[in-house]
Motif scaffolding. Structure first.
Motif, PDB file in Angstrom:
ATOM      1  N   ALA A 197     -11.947  -5.678  -3.865  1.00  0.00           N
ATOM      2  CA  ALA A 197     -11.721  -6.237  -2.502  1.00  0.00           C
ATOM      3  C   ALA A 197     -10.364  -5.743  -1.829  1.00  0.00           C
ATOM      4  O   ALA A 197     -10.578  -4.902  -0.712  1.00  0.00           O
ATOM      5  CB  ALA A 197     -11.887  -7.744  -2.458  1.00  0.00           C
ATOM      6  N   PHE A 198      -9.351  -5.720  -2.433  1.00  0.00           N
ATOM      7  CA  PHE A 198      -8.097  -5.253  -1.776  1.00  0.00           C
ATOM      8  C   PHE A 198      -8.093  -3.870  -1.818  1.00  0.00           C
ATOM      9  O   PHE A 198      -7.296  -3.298  -0.969  1.00  0.00           O
ATOM     10  CB  PHE A 198      -7.060  -5.919  -2.491  1.00  0.00           C
ATOM     11  CG  PHE A 198      -7.007  -7.440  -2.221  1.00  0.00           C
ATOM     12  CD1 PHE A 198      -7.346  -8.110  -1.087  1.00  0.00           C
ATOM     13  CD2 PHE A 198      -6.631  -8.566  -3.172  1.00  0.00           C
ATOM     14  CE1 PHE A 198      -7.504  -9.411  -0.853  1.00  0.00           C
ATOM     15  CE2 PHE A 198      -6.458  -9.596  -3.084  1.00  0.00           C
ATOM     16  CZ  PHE A 198      -6.992 -10.208  -1.624  1.00  0.00           C
ATOM     17  N   SER A 199      -8.737  -3.248  -2.821  1.00  0.00           N
ATOM     18  CA  SER A 199      -8.699  -1.742  -2.903  1.00  0.00           C
ATOM     19  C   SER A 199      -9.219  -1.127  -1.670  1.00  0.00           C
ATOM     20  O   SER A 199      -8.915  -0.231  -1.133  1.00  0.00           O
ATOM     21  CB  SER A 199      -9.329  -1.306  -4.223  1.00  0.00           C
ATOM     22  OG  SER A 199      -8.321  -1.545  -5.277  1.00  0.00           O
ATOM     23  N   LEU A 200     -10.539  -1.704  -1.505  1.00  0.00           N
ATOM     24  CA  LEU A 200     -11.728  -1.271  -0.413  1.00  0.00           C
ATOM     25  C   LEU A 200     -10.510  -1.448   1.135  1.00  0.00           C
ATOM     26  O   LEU A 200     -10.675  -0.779   1.797  1.00  0.00           O
ATOM     27  CB  LEU A 200     -12.493  -1.854  -0.352  1.00  0.00           C
ATOM     28  CG  LEU A 200     -13.637  -1.761  -1.464  1.00  0.00           C
ATOM     29  CD1 LEU A 200     -14.914  -2.640  -1.324  1.00  0.00           C
ATOM     30  CD2 LEU A 200     -14.113  -0.268  -1.354  1.00  0.00           C
ATOM     31  N   VAL A 201      -9.894  -2.575   1.127  1.00  0.00           N
ATOM     32  CA  VAL A 201      -9.271  -2.903   2.247  1.00  0.00           C
ATOM     33  C   VAL A 201      -7.994  -1.797   2.529  1.00  0.00           C
ATOM     34  O   VAL A 201      -7.686  -1.075   3.587  1.00  0.00           O
ATOM     35  CB  VAL A 201      -8.509  -4.120   2.220  1.00  0.00           C
ATOM     36  CG1 VAL A 201      -7.565  -4.501   3.459  1.00  0.00           C
ATOM     37  CG2 VAL A 201      -9.571  -5.240   2.451  1.00  0.00           C
ATOM     38  N   CYS A 202      -7.352  -1.523   1.598  1.00  0.00           N
ATOM     39  CA  CYS A 202      -6.354  -0.508   1.336  1.00  0.00           C
ATOM     40  C   CYS A 202      -7.001   0.899   1.867  1.00  0.00           C
ATOM     41  O   CYS A 202      -6.289   1.751   2.442  1.00  0.00           O
ATOM     42  CB  CYS A 202      -5.801  -0.196  -0.050  1.00  0.00           C
ATOM     43  SG  CYS A 202      -4.505  -1.369  -0.547  1.00  0.00           S
ATOM     44  N   GLY A 203      -8.159   0.990   1.260  1.00  0.00           N
ATOM     45  CA  GLY A 203      -8.792   2.486   1.488  1.00  0.00           C
ATOM     46  C   GLY A 203      -9.271   2.218   3.269  1.00  0.00           C
ATOM     47  O   GLY A 203      -8.808   3.521   3.770  1.00  0.00           O
ATOM     48  N   ILE A 204      -9.616   1.121   3.707  1.00  0.00           N
ATOM     49  CA  ILE A 204      -9.818   1.264   5.128  1.00  0.00           C
ATOM     50  C   ILE A 204      -8.691   1.305   6.188  1.00  0.00           C
ATOM     51  O   ILE A 204      -8.678   2.070   7.029  1.00  0.00           O
ATOM     52  CB  ILE A 204     -10.521  -0.254   5.477  1.00  0.00           C
ATOM     53  CG1 ILE A 204     -11.927  -0.436   4.800  1.00  0.00           C
ATOM     54  CG2 ILE A 204     -10.694  -0.495   7.031  1.00  0.00           C
ATOM     55  CD1 ILE A 204     -12.639  -1.629   5.089  1.00  0.00           C
ATOM     56  N   VAL A 205      -7.508   0.845   5.577  1.00  0.00           N
ATOM     57  CA  VAL A 205      -6.085   1.267   6.363  1.00  0.00           C
ATOM     58  C   VAL A 205      -5.913   2.540   6.223  1.00  0.00           C
ATOM     59  O   VAL A 205      -5.400   2.977   7.063  1.00  0.00           O
ATOM     60  CB  VAL A 205      -5.126   0.151   5.901  1.00  0.00           C
ATOM     61  CG1 VAL A 205      -3.770   0.304   6.391  1.00  0.00           C
ATOM     62  CG2 VAL A 205      -5.675  -1.385   5.785  1.00  0.00           C
ATOM     63  N   VAL A 206      -6.115   3.114   4.925  1.00  0.00           N
ATOM     64  CA  VAL A 206      -5.617   4.752   4.848  1.00  0.00           C
ATOM     65  C   VAL A 206      -6.448   5.394   6.043  1.00  0.00           C
ATOM     66  O   VAL A 206      -5.865   6.217   6.818  1.00  0.00           O
ATOM     67  CB  VAL A 206      -5.864   5.160   3.562  1.00  0.00           C
ATOM     68  CG1 VAL A 206      -5.788   6.586   3.543  1.00  0.00           C
ATOM     69  CG2 VAL A 206      -4.914   4.645   2.618  1.00  0.00           C
ATOM     70  N   LEU A 207      -7.832   5.348   6.069  1.00  0.00           N
ATOM     71  CA  LEU A 207      -8.633   5.961   6.999  1.00  0.00           C
ATOM     72  C   LEU A 207      -8.288   5.754   8.458  1.00  0.00           C
ATOM     73  O   LEU A 207      -8.297   6.487   9.240  1.00  0.00           O
ATOM     74  CB  LEU A 207     -10.141   5.559   6.979  1.00  0.00           C
ATOM     75  CG  LEU A 207     -10.700   5.802   5.503  1.00  0.00           C
ATOM     76  CD1 LEU A 207     -12.161   5.397   5.246  1.00  0.00           C
ATOM     77  CD2 LEU A 207     -10.784   7.358   5.306  1.00  0.00           C
ATOM     78  N   THR A 208      -7.867   4.481   8.567  1.00  0.00           N
ATOM     79  CA  THR A 208      -7.401   4.226  10.215  1.00  0.00           C
ATOM     80  C   THR A 208      -6.068   4.799  10.394  1.00  0.00           C
ATOM     81  O   THR A 208      -5.971   5.234  11.592  1.00  0.00           O
ATOM     82  CB  THR A 208      -7.078   2.589  10.264  1.00  0.00           C
ATOM     83  OG1 THR A 208      -8.296   1.804   9.764  1.00  0.00           O
ATOM     84  CG2 THR A 208      -6.757   2.233  11.733  1.00  0.00           C
ATOM     85  N   ILE A 209      -5.035   4.764   9.378  1.00  0.00           N
ATOM     86  CA  ILE A 209      -3.865   5.616   9.641  1.00  0.00           C
ATOM     87  C   ILE A 209      -4.050   7.154   9.887  1.00  0.00           C
ATOM     88  O   ILE A 209      -3.629   7.688  10.720  1.00  0.00           O
ATOM     89  CB  ILE A 209      -2.977   5.402   8.414  1.00  0.00           C
ATOM     90  CG1 ILE A 209      -2.366   4.034   8.272  1.00  0.00           C
ATOM     91  CG2 ILE A 209      -1.691   6.299   8.499  1.00  0.00           C
ATOM     92  CD1 ILE A 209      -1.462   3.783   7.124  1.00  0.00           C
ATOM     93  N   THR A 210      -4.971   7.556   9.161  1.00  0.00           N
ATOM     94  CA  THR A 210      -5.589   9.004   9.310  1.00  0.00           C
ATOM     95  C   THR A 210      -6.031   9.273  10.639  1.00  0.00           C
ATOM     96  O   THR A 210      -5.594  10.244  11.575  1.00  0.00           O
ATOM     97  CB  THR A 210      -6.512   9.347   8.349  1.00  0.00           C
ATOM     98  OG1 THR A 210      -5.997   9.296   7.005  1.00  0.00           O
ATOM     99  CG2 THR A 210      -6.758  10.914   8.422  1.00  0.00           C
ATOM    100  N   LEU A 211      -7.082   8.370  11.203  1.00  0.00           N
ATOM    101  CA  LEU A 211      -7.475   8.558  12.577  1.00  0.00           C
ATOM    102  C   LEU A 211      -6.281   8.371  13.694  1.00  0.00           C
ATOM    103  O   LEU A 211      -6.428   9.270  14.440  1.00  0.00           O
ATOM    104  CB  LEU A 211      -8.315   7.322  12.760  1.00  0.00           C
ATOM    105  CG  LEU A 211      -8.913   7.229  14.145  1.00  0.00           C
ATOM    106  CD1 LEU A 211      -9.916   8.504  14.628  1.00  0.00           C
ATOM    107  CD2 LEU A 211      -9.820   5.920  14.306  1.00  0.00           C
ATOM    108  N   LEU A 212      -5.433   7.525  13.419  1.00  0.00           N
ATOM    109  CA  LEU A 212      -4.289   7.302  14.483  1.00  0.00           C
ATOM    110  C   LEU A 212      -3.391   8.778  14.364  1.00  0.00           C
ATOM    111  O   LEU A 212      -2.977   9.084  15.669  1.00  0.00           O
ATOM    112  CB  LEU A 212      -3.423   6.118  13.916  1.00  0.00           C
ATOM    113  CG  LEU A 212      -2.101   6.002  14.919  1.00  0.00           C
ATOM    114  CD1 LEU A 212      -2.701   5.879  16.323  1.00  0.00           C
ATOM    115  CD2 LEU A 212      -1.444   4.590  14.380  1.00  0.00           C
TER     116      LEU A 212
END
Length: 455
Positions: free
Chosen positions: A418-433
């Motif tokens: 669960a938290f690994s997937l959340v970390c992945g989502i945040v990484v993608l968001t940082i990349t988009l930003l």
């Protein structure tokens, strides 16, 4: 079309006052001023009590759900929590449209009655002989429907503020200039440029960022109680108390962040704070990943009624040897045997958990306020009603999908996945930003009217 847009932006939110009409030119009396602010304070109190009630209930939903219906698991918990946001998302435009054509007190009174009735239903969902979890689902959805009155409250407060600003500046400026506060410090010349297109990429990106920020906090808020009960073998009463204290501390932390973030934004800019907040959130969820060789306490009381998936006889014996006997008066505590991951996933230590909570409590309010601020600046003097509707919709969708996502993943695969997937989502968001970082600038900056903020 540009002239129509400016005219729509100038329309007041209180009463039928149009430029040139008699009502538009009347200066607000002292009696009206006091009455208006009395109404605003009452609405502030209403929103405060509603938020307090939501915070109290959110911590007790999981223990209450377990008590009234033993067939409910954490995956169903996600649907129960998401039903509130779904009801609010459906009700907000209905009550908002209602308030446009009728006195605002009508939708407010009706929504309050719905909220009271829904909370009464929630209090008695334990009475039926079966299907109690579905009654709770309906009750929480109706509570959310009643909470849709926030659209009416915000429109009244915004309209009242509009009236005050227009009244105070009417003597020295035109009606168009008097409404300039909506757009920030701006001259009449700046108000006359809404025909210039806004950056659609920046608008869509900010909506995505806002969605992710609310999605992350919604799932954290959802999983807080079941996670602590599974990891630390807290009873229902302990979970409600301790998690309530944790959320209260997060609220205080958020207030402190809000107080200091304005001056910080002037120095380094909104984009830098948004990026830093996302990085802090990622660190917080990375810390939550289970490590080590210490495992959570297992609920073994109902062992004879359940099969143990994905385990060997040796694992059963070892875990039984480590697990102390339960106090039957408090009911079973620990990680449920139905969740197979409890047998092979290390526990999240309390210090590890509290450190993560502090970091998430710093990152979330920073990202929340900065994404909203950036969005408003990107839109500029263009009428923002429709665009703000999109932003609100994205936030509501996040609060619906977040609880469902985390409850399903947590129940099936545990906190590591669960938290690994959340970390992945945040990484993608940082990349988009990072990709669109230079495009997230204010409308006036994009068109060369003022110098760009620090970044």
């Amino acid at each position: 079309m540009a002239g129509l847009g400016v005219q729509a932006e100038q329309e007041p939110l209180l009463g039928d006052r149009t430029p040139g009409s008699r009502e538009w030119d009347i200066i607000e009396t002292e009696e009206h001023y006091k009455s208006r602010w009395r109404s605003i304070r009452i609405l502030y109190l209403t929103m405060f009590l509603s938020s307090v009630g939501f915070s109290i209930v959110i911590m007790s939903i999981w223990p209450y759900l377990q008590k009234i219906d033993r067939t409910a698991d954490t995956s169903f918990l996600g649907w129960v929590i998401a039903s509130f946001s779904l009801g609010q998302m459906v009700a907000s435009p209905i009550f908002g449209l209602w308030s446009n054509y009728r006195p605002r007190k009508e939708p407010l009174i009706v929504s309050i009655f719905i909220s009271v009735a829904a909370n009464c239903l929630y209090a008695y969902v334990h009475v039926p002989a079966s299907h109690n979890k579905y009654y709770m689902l309906v009750a929480r959805g109706l509570v959310g429907f009643g909470a849709g009155n926030v659209a009416v409250i915000r429109s009244y407060i915004a309209g009242a503020t509009s009236l005050q600003e227009r009244t105070s500046s009417m003597a020295n400026t035109s009606a168009c200039q008097a409404l300039g506060f909506i757009l920030g410090p701006a001259s009449t010349d700046e108000i006359q440029i809404p025909q210039r297109s806004i950056d659609k990429v920046a608008v869509v990106t900010t909506n995505v960022l806002f969605f992710v920020v609310l999605f992350i906090f919604a799932l954290f808020e959802t999983i807080l109680t079941p996670l602590t009960m599974d990891m630390y073998a807290w009873t229902r009463e302990q979970a409600v108390l301790y998690d309530g204290i944790i959320l209260a501390a997060l609220g205080i932390e958020a207030v402190i962040i809000f107080m200091g973030i304005k001056s910080l934004a002037k120095k380094i800019g909104e984009r830098a704070i948004l990026l830093g907040g996302l990085v802090i959130i990622w660190i917080g969820f990375f810390i939550l990943l289970p490590w080590g060789n210490q495992f959570p306490k297992i609920q073994w009381e109902d062992l004879h009624n359940h099969s143990i998936p994905n385990t060997t006889f040796g694992e059963i014996i070892i875990t039984l040897w480590r697990s102390p006997r339960e106090d039957q008066s408090e009911g079973p505590t620990g990680c449920p045997i139905e969740q197979a991951w409890c047998l092979y996933t290390p526990m999240i230590h309390l210090a590890q958990f509290l450190t993560s909570v502090v970091l998430i409590g710093i990152g979330y309010p920073s990202c929340n306020v900065m994404s909203y601020t950036l969005y408003s600046k990107i839109l500029g003097p263009k009428p923002q009603g429709v665009y703000m509707g999109w932003l609100t919709a994205s936030g509501s969708a996040a609060r619906i999908l977040g609880p469902v996502f985390i409850s399903q993943v947590y129940t099936s695969w545990g906190p590591r996945w669960a938290f690994s997937l959340v970390c992945g989502i945040v990484v993608l968001t940082i990349t988009l930003l990072g990709v669109v970082y230079r495009r997230l600038v204010a409308f006036s900056v994009r068109h060369g009217r003022i110098q760009e903020e620090p970044s």
